[in-house]
Design an enzyme around this catalytic site. Structure first.
Site, PDB file in Angstrom:
ATOM      1  N   GLU A 110     -10.224 -42.195   9.766  1.00 62.16           N
ATOM      2  CA  GLU A 110      -8.834 -42.324  10.067  1.00 62.16           C
ATOM      3  C   GLU A 110      -8.446 -43.867  10.313  1.00 62.16           C
ATOM      4  O   GLU A 110      -9.361 -44.501  10.472  1.00 62.16           O
ATOM      5  CB  GLU A 110      -8.983 -41.659  11.466  1.00 62.16           C
ATOM      6  CG  GLU A 110      -9.156 -40.081  11.539  1.00 62.16           C
ATOM      7  CD  GLU A 110      -9.415 -39.506  12.801  1.00 62.16           C
ATOM      8  OE1 GLU A 110      -8.912 -39.910  13.858  1.00 62.16           O
ATOM      9  OE2 GLU A 110     -10.235 -38.511  12.821  1.00 62.16           O
ATOM     10  N   LYS A 112      -7.418 -46.766  12.937  1.00 64.01           N
ATOM     11  CA  LYS A 112      -7.441 -47.179  14.064  1.00 64.01           C
ATOM     12  C   LYS A 112      -6.150 -47.774  14.349  1.00 64.01           C
ATOM     13  O   LYS A 112      -5.697 -48.821  14.284  1.00 64.01           O
ATOM     14  CB  LYS A 112      -8.543 -48.078  14.306  1.00 64.01           C
ATOM     15  CG  LYS A 112      -8.886 -48.207  15.774  1.00 64.01           C
ATOM     16  CD  LYS A 112     -10.093 -48.902  16.017  1.00 64.01           C
ATOM     17  CE  LYS A 112     -10.491 -49.059  17.568  1.00 64.01           C
ATOM     18  NZ  LYS A 112      -9.615 -49.946  18.381  1.00 64.01           N
ATOM     19  N   ASP A 114      -3.323 -49.254  16.758  1.00 58.80           N
ATOM     20  CA  ASP A 114      -3.273 -50.304  17.928  1.00 58.80           C
ATOM     21  C   ASP A 114      -2.226 -50.140  18.906  1.00 58.80           C
ATOM     22  O   ASP A 114      -1.312 -50.777  18.415  1.00 58.80           O
ATOM     23  CB  ASP A 114      -3.452 -51.632  17.326  1.00 58.80           C
ATOM     24  CG  ASP A 114      -4.034 -52.918  18.270  1.00 58.80           C
ATOM     25  OD1 ASP A 114      -4.560 -52.305  19.218  1.00 58.80           O
ATOM     26  OD2 ASP A 114      -4.007 -54.201  17.839  1.00 58.80           O
ATOM     27  N   TYR A 221      -5.183 -38.331  17.573  1.00 57.98           N
ATOM     28  CA  TYR A 221      -6.267 -38.194  16.699  1.00 57.98           C
ATOM     29  C   TYR A 221      -7.496 -37.332  17.046  1.00 57.98           C
ATOM     30  O   TYR A 221      -8.237 -37.331  16.538  1.00 57.98           O
ATOM     31  CB  TYR A 221      -6.691 -39.460  16.497  1.00 57.98           C
ATOM     32  CG  TYR A 221      -7.022 -40.444  17.691  1.00 57.98           C
ATOM     33  CD1 TYR A 221      -7.855 -40.146  18.381  1.00 57.98           C
ATOM     34  CD2 TYR A 221      -5.990 -41.523  18.112  1.00 57.98           C
ATOM     35  CE1 TYR A 221      -7.941 -40.791  19.743  1.00 57.98           C
ATOM     36  CE2 TYR A 221      -5.999 -42.153  19.039  1.00 57.98           C
ATOM     37  CZ  TYR A 221      -6.910 -41.914  20.001  1.00 57.98           C
ATOM     38  OH  TYR A 221      -7.065 -42.627  21.039  1.00 57.98           O
ATOM     39  N   LYS A 308     -14.038 -52.635  12.573  1.00 60.31           N
ATOM     40  CA  LYS A 308     -12.605 -53.379  12.633  1.00 60.31           C
ATOM     41  C   LYS A 308     -12.576 -54.132  11.390  1.00 60.31           C
ATOM     42  O   LYS A 308     -13.354 -54.825  10.984  1.00 60.31           O
ATOM     43  CB  LYS A 308     -13.204 -54.330  14.047  1.00 60.31           C
ATOM     44  CG  LYS A 308     -13.197 -53.741  15.013  1.00 60.31           C
ATOM     45  CD  LYS A 308     -11.971 -53.616  15.991  1.00 60.31           C
ATOM     46  CE  LYS A 308     -11.967 -52.946  17.378  1.00 60.31           C
ATOM     47  NZ  LYS A 308     -11.605 -53.737  18.375  1.00 60.31           N
ATOM     48  N   CYS A 402      12.947 -83.081  30.220  1.00 58.37           N
ATOM     49  CA  CYS A 402      13.327 -82.585  28.947  1.00 58.37           C
ATOM     50  C   CYS A 402      13.209 -83.467  27.997  1.00 58.37           C
ATOM     51  O   CYS A 402      13.721 -84.753  27.986  1.00 58.37           O
ATOM     52  CB  CYS A 402      14.955 -82.084  29.341  1.00 58.37           C
ATOM     53  SG  CYS A 402      15.871 -81.475  27.737  1.00 58.37           S
ATOM     54  N   CYS A 405      17.139 -84.462  26.884  1.00 60.38           N
ATOM     55  CA  CYS A 405      18.083 -85.205  27.841  1.00 60.38           C
ATOM     56  C   CYS A 405      17.392 -85.762  28.999  1.00 60.38           C
ATOM     57  O   CYS A 405      18.153 -86.312  30.010  1.00 60.38           O
ATOM     58  CB  CYS A 405      19.311 -84.162  28.248  1.00 60.38           C
ATOM     59  SG  CYS A 405      18.596 -83.063  29.599  1.00 60.38           S
ATOM     60  N   CYS A 420      15.198 -76.668  31.291  1.00 59.20           N
ATOM     61  CA  CYS A 420      16.140 -77.783  31.655  1.00 59.20           C
ATOM     62  C   CYS A 420      17.257 -77.277  32.233  1.00 59.20           C
ATOM     63  O   CYS A 420      18.041 -76.694  31.595  1.00 59.20           O
ATOM     64  CB  CYS A 420      16.366 -78.275  30.243  1.00 59.20           C
ATOM     65  SG  CYS A 420      17.718 -79.813  30.564  1.00 59.20           S
ATOM     66  N   CYS A 426      23.125 -81.265  28.088  1.00 50.72           N
ATOM     67  CA  CYS A 426      21.696 -81.091  27.141  1.00 50.72           C
ATOM     68  C   CYS A 426      22.304 -80.600  25.827  1.00 50.72           C
ATOM     69  O   CYS A 426      22.591 -79.450  25.754  1.00 50.72           O
ATOM     70  CB  CYS A 426      20.424 -80.333  27.946  1.00 50.72           C
ATOM     71  SG  CYS A 426      19.105 -80.254  27.094  1.00 50.72           S
TER      72      CYS A 426
HETATM   73  P1  AMP Z   1     -11.725 -49.712  21.829  1.00 52.38           P
HETATM   74  O1  AMP Z   1     -10.437 -49.882  22.821  1.00 52.38           O
HETATM   75  O2  AMP Z   1     -11.731 -51.078  21.092  1.00 52.38           O
HETATM   76  O3  AMP Z   1     -12.772 -49.398  22.649  1.00 52.38           O
HETATM   77  O4  AMP Z   1     -11.390 -48.715  20.899  1.00 52.38           O
HETATM   78  C1  AMP Z   1     -11.201 -47.315  21.283  1.00 52.38           C
HETATM   79  C2  AMP Z   1     -10.045 -46.879  21.244  1.00 52.38           C
HETATM   80  O5  AMP Z   1      -9.342 -46.799  19.835  1.00 52.38           O
HETATM   81  C3  AMP Z   1      -9.527 -45.692  21.899  1.00 52.38           C
HETATM   82  O6  AMP Z   1      -9.637 -45.494  22.839  1.00 52.38           O
HETATM   83  C4  AMP Z   1      -8.506 -45.058  21.022  1.00 52.38           C
HETATM   84  O7  AMP Z   1      -7.348 -45.486  22.158  1.00 52.38           O
HETATM   85  C5  AMP Z   1      -8.179 -46.120  20.022  1.00 52.38           C
HETATM   86  N1  AMP Z   1      -8.209 -45.407  18.554  1.00 52.38           N
HETATM   87  C6  AMP Z   1      -7.179 -45.542  17.770  1.00 52.38           C
HETATM   88  N2  AMP Z   1      -7.092 -44.943  16.654  1.00 52.38           N
HETATM   89  C7  AMP Z   1      -8.058 -44.057  16.953  1.00 52.38           C
HETATM   90  C8  AMP Z   1      -8.594 -42.838  16.090  1.00 52.38           C
HETATM   91  N3  AMP Z   1      -8.061 -42.595  14.953  1.00 52.38           N
HETATM   92  N4  AMP Z   1      -9.723 -42.292  16.539  1.00 52.38           N
HETATM   93  C9  AMP Z   1     -10.180 -42.676  17.919  1.00 52.38           C
HETATM   94  N5  AMP Z   1      -9.631 -43.685  18.795  1.00 52.38           N
HETATM   95  C10 AMP Z   1      -8.735 -44.401  18.136  1.00 52.38           C
HETATM   96 ZN    ZN Z   2      17.743 -81.209  28.614  1.00 46.25          ZN
END
Ligand code: AMP
Ligand code: ZN
Length: 664
Positions: A110, A112, A114, A221, A308, A402, A405, A420, A426
């Site tokens: 899957e 990951k 962010d 997920y 990662k 600044c 000015c 400023c 300015c």
């Molecule tokens: P970390 O924050 O680096 O410990 O990574 C773990 C976090 O990745 C989990 O707590 C999830 O919030 C996130 N995460 C994002 N995508 C996934 C996924 N497909 N499966 C599991 N965790 C995921």
């Molecule tokens: Zn200024």
């Protein structure tokens, strides 16, 4: 049909449309039609409070205020994930797991995502709770806020277990993030740094109506619970999808580590095409039976591992730091770098944000620094390579005055940015304000661009936006790249701008925190500029959506004698500083962007009246049906060919009563 049945039906329909729009990305009705149904539901619910339901789609707009987020235990702990950074790491992981379990192994791969992790609890198919991860054992109750996220189902479909938790990530897609930032820049605020922090910050906003406005998404997920009726991770993703959750389709079931590597290699490149941020791949043992055998370490499951992606990172030299002054006077330090190739683009500059950031990095001119391209639009400096620091480098002294000015800078309590304060003297502030004034969403002056504004200011021809209206052709012709014709256009464009409606003039003034929406609200509420100038702070705060910060800023603006004089001049030049009479008469932009066809004979209104109503409310009337038609206001005896066309193109028909009801 009883009232209860009507309410239920509307709720079901709206849930389905939300699902089509936000989960499947394939809406089947227009926004207008959706709004009609939503209003209908809201009215019925208001009249019949006995049928209140906290999970009604009407609750998506938010409104609940959470002052302190209550901490609640997770029924099942939320673990983190072990990280890996290389294929070797993954091979080691496979060897470790194979020692602990028997039989063939399949993996689900899957992405990951962010963002901010979230755990949703459903009972009998109803969302009852949403908790942040917190420390993994307990998290914050952010249910009211999460309910406003349209891709989170409030009510499930199909054959779901009686009770379960589902985990996912709340993300802010790039599009929405950029749009939020454009709006912030417009009102003179610092843009948000990155989508992830903004997503997790959003979950902790006190006003859920604010959260509702943010284009957040929830990607799921992981299913957690007892008796879930699934045997594998992959199956649970498919099931979750069927119950109405948004589960990205990228996930893949594979039979070997080699295939895992293929998945990683593919997404390392293609993740850049995704609408949201990802920082790796998560590999999970597919069989839940095997997962159970493997169990957990103190911190993370043994049956899953994150890989990662390498953040694209390079090191280069910091040549100098320059300080930019924005139109509100905010100072932004910018790192000037030795040009370097980063993921295919040459990077020369990076934002350093503010004084705190410089101090935190302890960055010094001459340092070798690491630059990274993450989710941010502008690359960022993540650290100094201290091993390469030369002994003679001096700590960076933030400027005190600044750069433009030379006025002493101020930094208000609780603000990260230096300012400023020389509002009227300015140059970058003066130029920035005039550029804002003429911009497209403000006065939209044809024939005048940002560069010309700078030329005009530098030539001493103008020093504030009211001066524009006294410019003559003779004055501008000598400017660089000006000719007879372009000078004519410029003067003409300025003249015509006096017809711009009040709300846009108000926005154009560039009052800090007064963006387009706030300007509209103020214009509508106060009707003219004097009323706004004379309003007390308390009075301002009472206007819908106006908070203390905006109110203070508006007061401050009108307290400046200089500003009052400028506005006086604008008045003399004929700019619209009050709402026009027509505008007062029921004009809205409810139908903005919609193309509407009127067809048939009506009982209570004439076609002309309908036409005026549509136009007064910002819509466009068209005589022929096409795929661009938003909907048709249909009376009796609508022509058969028109009717057929409407059916073919799947265009909504509404009758005069529905239309009038919704427009008023
Ligand atoms: P970390 O924050 O680096 O410990 O990574 C773990 C976090 O990745 C989990 O707590 C999830 O919030 C996130 N995460 C994002 N995508 C996934 C996924 N497909 N499966 C599991 N965790 C995921
Ligand atoms: Zn200024």
């Amino acid at each position: 049909m009883s009232i209860k049945q009507q309410i239920d039906q509307l709720r079901n329909e709206l849930n389905e449309h939300n699902y089509n729009y936000y989960v499947l990305d394939t809406p089947t009705i227009s926004d207008f039609e959706f709004d009609i149904k939503l209003k209908e539901l809201q009215e019925l619910e208001a009249k019949h409070p006995e049928f209140f339901d906290a999970n009604s789609p009407s609750q998506r707009v938010g409104g609940e205020i959470t002052k302190n987020f209550e901490t609640l235990p997770h029924e099942f702990r939320m673990y983190s994930l072990d990280n890996s950074y290389s294929k070797e790491d993954l091979k080691d992981w496979e060897i470790r797991t194979k020692k602990l379990i028997d039989g063939d192994i399949q993996y689900t791969c899957e992405l990951k995502y962010d963002g901010a992790s979230i755990s949703l609890t459903y009972e009998k198919g109803i969302l009852v709770r949403a908790l942040t991860r917190g420390d993994g054992f307990q998290g914050d109750n952010v249910t009211a806020n999460v309910k406003t996220i349209k891709s989170v189902p409030l009510k499930l479909k199909g054959d779901f277990p009686a009770k379960f938790d589902i985990r996912g990530e709340i993300v802010l897609p790039f599009d929405g993030f950029n749009k939020m930032n454009e709006e912030r820049i417009e009102i003179g605020e610092e843009p948000y740094r990155n989508p992830r922090n903004t997503a997790s910050g959003s979950l902790k906003l006190q006003d859920s109506a604010e959260v509702a406005k943010r284009p957040l998404e929830c990607l799921l997920y992981n299913l957690t619970g007892i008796n879930l009726g699934v045997n594998t991770q992959f199956e649970s993703l498919e099931k979750a999808r069927q119950w109405g959750f948004k589960v990205p389709n990228a996930s893949k079931l594979v039979n070997s580590l080699d295939e895992v590597f293929e998945f990683i290699n593919y997404w390392d490149i293609h993740r850049h095409d995704l609408p949201y941020e990802t920082d790796g791949v998560v590999i999970k043992i597919n069989s839940l039976q095997q997962q159970e055998e493997l169990g957990y370490t103190a911190k993370s499951p043994r049956w899953a591992i994150a890989y990662k992606f390498k953040a694209e990172q390079v090191s280069t030299k910091l040549n100098s730091i320059s300080y930019q002054v924005g139109r509100t006077g905010a100072i932004t330090p910018v790192a000037n770098l030795e040009p370097v190739d980063l993921a295919g683009t040459i990077v020369k500059r990076a934002s350093l944000h503010n004084a705190d950031q410089i101090e935190k990095l302890d960055i010094r001119i001459g340092d070798e620094v690491f630059v990274e391209k993450g989710g941010e639009i502008i690359p960022k400096i993540i650290a100094v390579d201290l091993s390469k620091r030369l002994p003679n480098l001096k700590p960076t002294q933030y400027i005190t005055h600044c750069p433009e000015c030379h006025t002493e800078l101020v930094r208000q309590e609780g603000e990260a940015q230096h300012y400023c304060p020389n509002y009227n003297g300015c140059k970058p502030q003066i130029i920035g304000r005039i550029q804002h004034f003429i911009s497209r969403k403000a006065m939209d002056i044809e024939g005048l661009g940002g560069e010309t504004v700078a030329l005009l200011v530098n030539a001493g021809l103008i020093s504030n936006y009211s001066d524009l209206y006294e410019l003559t052709k003779e004055q501008v012709i000598p400017l660089e790249r000006m000719a007879e014709k372009s000078a004519d256009n410029l003067i003409q464009g300025i003249k015509q701008s006096v017809n711009i409606p009040f709300e846009r003039v108000l926005y154009a003034l560039g009052i800090r925190y007064v963006g387009e929406t706030v300007a509209k609200k103020l214009a509508k509420h106060y009707k003219n500029i004097n009323a706004i100038a004379n309003a007390s702070q308390d009075d301002l705060i009472n206007v819908d959506e106006i908070g203390v910060k905006i109110a203070e800023s508006v007061k401050e603006f009108f307290e400046s004698e200089e500003n009052v004089l400028i506005i006086e001049r604008l008045k003399q030049f004929g700019l619209k500083l009050e709402i026009s009479a027509e505008q007062l008469e029921g004009q809205t932009d409810k139908l903005k962007g919609l193309t509407i066809v009127i067809s048939g004979v009506f009982e209570t209104v004439s076609r002309d009246e309908l036409k005026k109503l549509i136009e007064d409310n910002g819509g466009k009337v068209s005589s022929s049906i096409s795929s661009k038609t938003s909907f048709i206001v249909a009376g009796d005896n609508m022509g058969p060919s028109k009717k057929q066309k409407a059916v073919e193109l799947n265009i909504l028909l509404i009758n005069e009563y529905e239309f009038l009801h919704n427009i008023k």
